[in-house]
Scaffold this active site. Structure first.
Site, PDB file in Angstrom:
ATOM      1  N   GLY A  15       0.908  -0.907  -0.090  1.00 23.92           N
ATOM      2  CA  GLY A  15      -0.093   0.040  -0.309  1.00 23.92           C
ATOM      3  C   GLY A  15       1.134   1.203   0.109  1.00 23.92           C
ATOM      4  O   GLY A  15       1.888   1.207   0.379  1.00 23.92           O
ATOM      5  N   ARG A  85      -1.863 -14.601  -9.387  1.00 21.19           N
ATOM      6  CA  ARG A  85      -3.096 -15.254  -9.758  1.00 21.19           C
ATOM      7  C   ARG A  85      -3.619 -14.937 -11.162  1.00 21.19           C
ATOM      8  O   ARG A  85      -3.343 -13.353 -11.520  1.00 21.19           O
ATOM      9  CB  ARG A  85      -4.367 -14.269  -9.191  1.00 21.19           C
ATOM     10  CG  ARG A  85      -4.891 -14.820  -8.036  1.00 21.19           C
ATOM     11  CD  ARG A  85      -4.808 -14.701  -6.914  1.00 21.19           C
ATOM     12  NE  ARG A  85      -6.016 -14.011  -6.722  1.00 21.19           N
ATOM     13  CZ  ARG A  85      -7.464 -14.437  -6.814  1.00 21.19           C
ATOM     14  NH1 ARG A  85      -7.115 -15.521  -6.056  1.00 21.19           N
ATOM     15  NH2 ARG A  85      -8.838 -13.178  -7.537  1.00 21.19           N
ATOM     16  N   ASP A 119       6.121  -5.139   4.846  1.00 17.32           N
ATOM     17  CA  ASP A 119       6.043  -6.666   5.478  1.00 17.32           C
ATOM     18  C   ASP A 119       6.040  -7.746   4.253  1.00 17.32           C
ATOM     19  O   ASP A 119       6.935  -8.291   4.037  1.00 17.32           O
ATOM     20  CB  ASP A 119       5.485  -7.677   6.649  1.00 17.32           C
ATOM     21  CG  ASP A 119       5.902  -9.067   7.427  1.00 17.32           C
ATOM     22  OD1 ASP A 119       7.212  -8.608   8.263  1.00 17.32           O
ATOM     23  OD2 ASP A 119       5.167  -9.475   6.730  1.00 17.32           O
ATOM     24  N   THR A 142       5.239   2.056   6.462  1.00 19.04           N
ATOM     25  CA  THR A 142       3.755   1.499   6.461  1.00 19.04           C
ATOM     26  C   THR A 142       3.476   2.773   7.305  1.00 19.04           C
ATOM     27  O   THR A 142       3.804   3.424   8.268  1.00 19.04           O
ATOM     28  CB  THR A 142       3.876   0.003   8.409  1.00 19.04           C
ATOM     29  OG1 THR A 142       2.195   0.583   8.342  1.00 19.04           O
ATOM     30  CG2 THR A 142       4.888   0.748   8.698  1.00 19.04           C
ATOM     31  N   ASP A 144       1.272   1.772   9.293  1.00 19.55           N
ATOM     32  CA  ASP A 144       0.149   1.164  10.274  1.00 19.55           C
ATOM     33  C   ASP A 144       1.257   0.731  11.743  1.00 19.55           C
ATOM     34  O   ASP A 144       0.876   0.872  12.784  1.00 19.55           O
ATOM     35  CB  ASP A 144      -0.561  -0.050   9.744  1.00 19.55           C
ATOM     36  CG  ASP A 144      -1.096  -0.040   8.777  1.00 19.55           C
ATOM     37  OD1 ASP A 144      -2.121   0.685   8.770  1.00 19.55           O
ATOM     38  OD2 ASP A 144      -1.029  -1.193   8.352  1.00 19.55           O
ATOM     39  N   ASP A 146       3.498  -1.182  11.894  1.00 19.02           N
ATOM     40  CA  ASP A 146       3.433  -2.544  13.133  1.00 19.02           C
ATOM     41  C   ASP A 146       4.747  -3.109  12.864  1.00 19.02           C
ATOM     42  O   ASP A 146       4.635  -4.683  12.886  1.00 19.02           O
ATOM     43  CB  ASP A 146       2.511  -2.768  12.093  1.00 19.02           C
ATOM     44  CG  ASP A 146       2.478  -2.766  10.513  1.00 19.02           C
ATOM     45  OD1 ASP A 146       2.852  -2.665  10.088  1.00 19.02           O
ATOM     46  OD2 ASP A 146       1.572  -4.282  10.110  1.00 19.02           O
ATOM     47  N   ARG A 188      -4.961  -2.184  10.555  1.00 14.38           N
ATOM     48  CA  ARG A 188      -4.994  -3.756  10.146  1.00 14.38           C
ATOM     49  C   ARG A 188      -4.995  -4.186  11.849  1.00 14.38           C
ATOM     50  O   ARG A 188      -5.784  -3.980  12.474  1.00 14.38           O
ATOM     51  CB  ARG A 188      -3.806  -4.350   9.457  1.00 14.38           C
ATOM     52  CG  ARG A 188      -4.364  -3.960   8.464  1.00 14.38           C
ATOM     53  CD  ARG A 188      -3.177  -4.467   7.196  1.00 14.38           C
ATOM     54  NE  ARG A 188      -3.686  -5.774   6.940  1.00 14.38           N
ATOM     55  CZ  ARG A 188      -4.397  -6.641   6.309  1.00 14.38           C
ATOM     56  NH1 ARG A 188      -4.863  -5.965   5.261  1.00 14.38           N
ATOM     57  NH2 ARG A 188      -5.270  -7.326   6.275  1.00 14.38           N
TER      58      ARG A 188
HETATM   59  O1  F6P Z   1      -1.634  -1.828   5.452  1.00 16.31           O
HETATM   60  C1  F6P Z   1      -1.902  -0.390   5.476  1.00 16.31           C
HETATM   61  C2  F6P Z   1      -3.470  -0.533   5.042  1.00 16.31           C
HETATM   62  O2  F6P Z   1      -3.846   1.308   4.680  1.00 16.31           O
HETATM   63  C3  F6P Z   1      -4.121  -1.245   6.343  1.00 16.31           C
HETATM   64  O3  F6P Z   1      -3.587   0.234   7.289  1.00 16.31           O
HETATM   65  C4  F6P Z   1      -5.685  -0.979   5.404  1.00 16.31           C
HETATM   66  O4  F6P Z   1      -5.973  -2.143   6.567  1.00 16.31           O
HETATM   67  C5  F6P Z   1      -4.485  -1.226   4.162  1.00 16.31           C
HETATM   68  O5  F6P Z   1      -3.775  -1.326   4.008  1.00 16.31           O
HETATM   69  C6  F6P Z   1      -5.979  -1.222   3.073  1.00 16.31           C
HETATM   70  O6  F6P Z   1      -5.630  -1.778   1.937  1.00 16.31           O
HETATM   71  P1  F6P Z   1      -6.274  -1.296   0.472  1.00 16.31           P
HETATM   72  O7  F6P Z   1      -5.867  -0.600   0.209  1.00 16.31           O
HETATM   73  O8  F6P Z   1      -6.062  -2.241  -0.122  1.00 16.31           O
HETATM   74  O9  F6P Z   1      -7.647  -1.716   0.632  1.00 16.31           O
END
Ligand code: F6P
Length: 365
Positions: A15, A85, A119, A142, A144, A146, A188
C-alpha cells in the site's frame, strides 16, 4: 566496499503511504550525485519487473516530488510473482512468474535492487534473494507502524496528523448535536493510529485490537460523561478492534482467513450497539484512504530522506539482504530475514495507554 555497482533498480511495493517519493528522491539524488550510478524505477512494484515496465530515474525526473503523496512509480499490494493469480476460464490459477522477474533484472544488468515496502514486499524480496541471489536492500514503509524491526518509519506520522485533524472537526459537530461520533481508522491488526490520534485528538473512548473491548464499559463511559454534563462523546476505533467475545469485522466476510481480507465495519457495528444501549444519536466516520494520501508531514520527509540515503550506503557497502531501520534514535540496518513476520503491537499496559486512562479515556476494558 563494493566498487563494481553501476545500475540500481528501485521499486515501491504494498500500500502507498506519504513519504515514498521522498525516499525515491533521496535514493536517486544520492546514488547519482555521490556515485554516478544509473537508476531504473520499476512501475507498480514487482509487476513492473514481470512486465518490463520501468523508467530511468535521474535527478531531473525526481525534481519537485519531495512534498508529493503517493509514489511516482506506482505500487501494488497484490503482486507476489511467486504466486501470481491468472484467470483460467472462469477460475483463477496460481503461477510462478519469478523467473521472468529475474530475467528482467539480468537483462537490464542490475547490480542491486532497492525495495521500498512493508512486510509483504520484504518477504517477496527475500524469496528473490534466496532463489536467485538477487542483491536486495530494503526500506520499510507503513502507515500502520506495525513493523517490529524499526522503531519508526515514514507514513505513520502523517496518517496520525490526518486522523487528529479529523477528530478536531468531529468534536465541534458532536458537541453541537449532542451526539456520539465514532471515527474508524486504519492500522490492520494493530492500534497505533487509533491510540496516537485518539490521545492527540482528545477522544473519550479509544478501541484497539490489542485490548478487546466490552461494549458495556464503552457505554458506562458515555453515561458518566452525560451525568457530568457532557452530552456528546468521541470514540476512535481501530479497524482491527473487536469485542472481548467477538472477532475482527471484515468488509467481505468470505475473505476471512485469506491474505486479501480487508478489515472494516467495526465502527458501524459499535454505533448500533451504543445507540441501542444509551439512546444517544450516533454517527460513524470511516476515515479510510484519506490516511494514506496527501503530502507527507515534515517528520516523514525527514525520516524518508535519511532512509533513502541509508539504502544507497548499504548498496555501496555491499550489505545486501539488509533493510534500513531506525533504532535508538539512529538510522541502522537489520537483516531482512530478521525483519519479516510478526508485528509490533501496542502494549496494553504501556505508558501511553496508562497515560490516557489516567486522564479518563476508556479503552473499553
Ligand atoms: O497496511 C496499510 C493499510 O492502509 C491498512 O491500514 C489497511 O487495512 C489496508 O492497507 C488497506 O488496503 P487497501 O488499500 O488494499 O484497501
Amino acid at each position: 566496499m563494493t566498487t563494481s555497482i553501476k545500475t540500481i533498480g528501485l521499486l515501491t511495493g504494498g500500500g502507498d503511504c506519504p513519504g515514498l517519493n521522498a525516499v525515491i528522491r533521496a535514493v536517486v539524488l544520492s546514488g547519482s550525485y555521490e556515485h554516478g550510478w544509473v537508476m531504473v524505477g520499476f512501475l507498480d512494484g514487482f509487476e513492473g519487473l514481470m512486465d518490463e515496465r520501468y523508467i530511468n530515474l535521474t535527478p531531473q525526473s525526481v525534481r519537485g516530488i519531495l512534498p508529493q503523496g503517493g509514489t511516482i512509480l506506482g505500487t501494488s499490494n497484490r503482486g507476489n510473482p511467486f504466486e501470481w493469480r491468472v484467470k483460467d476460464g472462469n477460475d483463477w490459477k496460481i503461477v510462478d512468474r519469478s523467473e521472468k522477474v529475474y530475467q528482467t533484472m539480468k537483462g537490464l544488468g542490475l547490480d542491486a535492487l532497492i525495495v521500498i515496502g512493508g512486510d509483504g514486499t520484504m518477504t517477496v524480496s527475500k524469496l528473490f534473494m534466496d532463489k536467485y541471489g538477487v542483491k536486495v536492500v530494503g526500506v520499510p514503509k507503513t502507515i500502520d507502524n506495525d513493523l517490529k524491526a524499526t522503531e519508526v518509519t515514514f507514513g505513520f506520522a502523517t496518517a496520525v496528523v490526518t486522523a487528529t485533524e479529523a477528530l478536531d472537526k468531529l468534536h465541534t459537530t458532536a458537541a453541537s448535536h449532542h451526539r456520539v461520533m465514532i471515527m474508524e481508522v486504519m492500522g490492520r491488526y494493530v492500534g497505533w493510529i487509533a491510540l496516537e490520534s485518539g490521545i492527540a485528538g482528545g477522544a473519550d473512548v479509544i478501541l484497539l485490537p490489542e485490548i478487546p473491548y466490552d461494549i458495556e464499559k464503552i457505554c458506562d463511559k458515555i453515561h458518566s460523561r452525560r451525568s457530568r454534563g457532557s452530552n456528546f462523546a468521541i470514540v476512535v476505533v481501530a479497524e482491527g478492534a473487536y469485542s472481548k467475545d467477538g472477532e475482527i469485522t471484515l468488509l467481505n466476510p468470505e475473505e476471512k482467513g485469506t491474505i486479501h481480507a480487508k478489515l472494516g465495519g467495526v465502527g458501524l457495528r459499535i454505533a448500533h450497539e451504543i445507540e441501542a444501549r444509551t439512546g444517544m444519536e450516533t454517527r460513524v466516520t470511516v476515515l479510510g484512504h484519506l490516511q494514506r494520501g496527501g503530502t507527507p508531514c515534515s517528520f516523514d520527509r525527514f525520516v524518508a530522506t535519511r532512509f533513502g540515503k541509508a539504502a544507497i550506503d548499504l548498496v555501496e557497502q555491499g550489505k545486501f539482504g539488509h533493510m534500513v531501520c531506525y533504532r535508538g534514535g539512529k538510522i541502522d540496518s537489520i537483516p531482512i530475514a530478521d525483519a519479516i513476520g510478526g508485528f509490533k503491537a501496542v502494549d496494553p499496559q504501556g505508558e501511553a495507554v496508562k497515560t490516557a486512562e489516567a486522564l479518563g479515556v476508556s479503552f473499553g476494558r
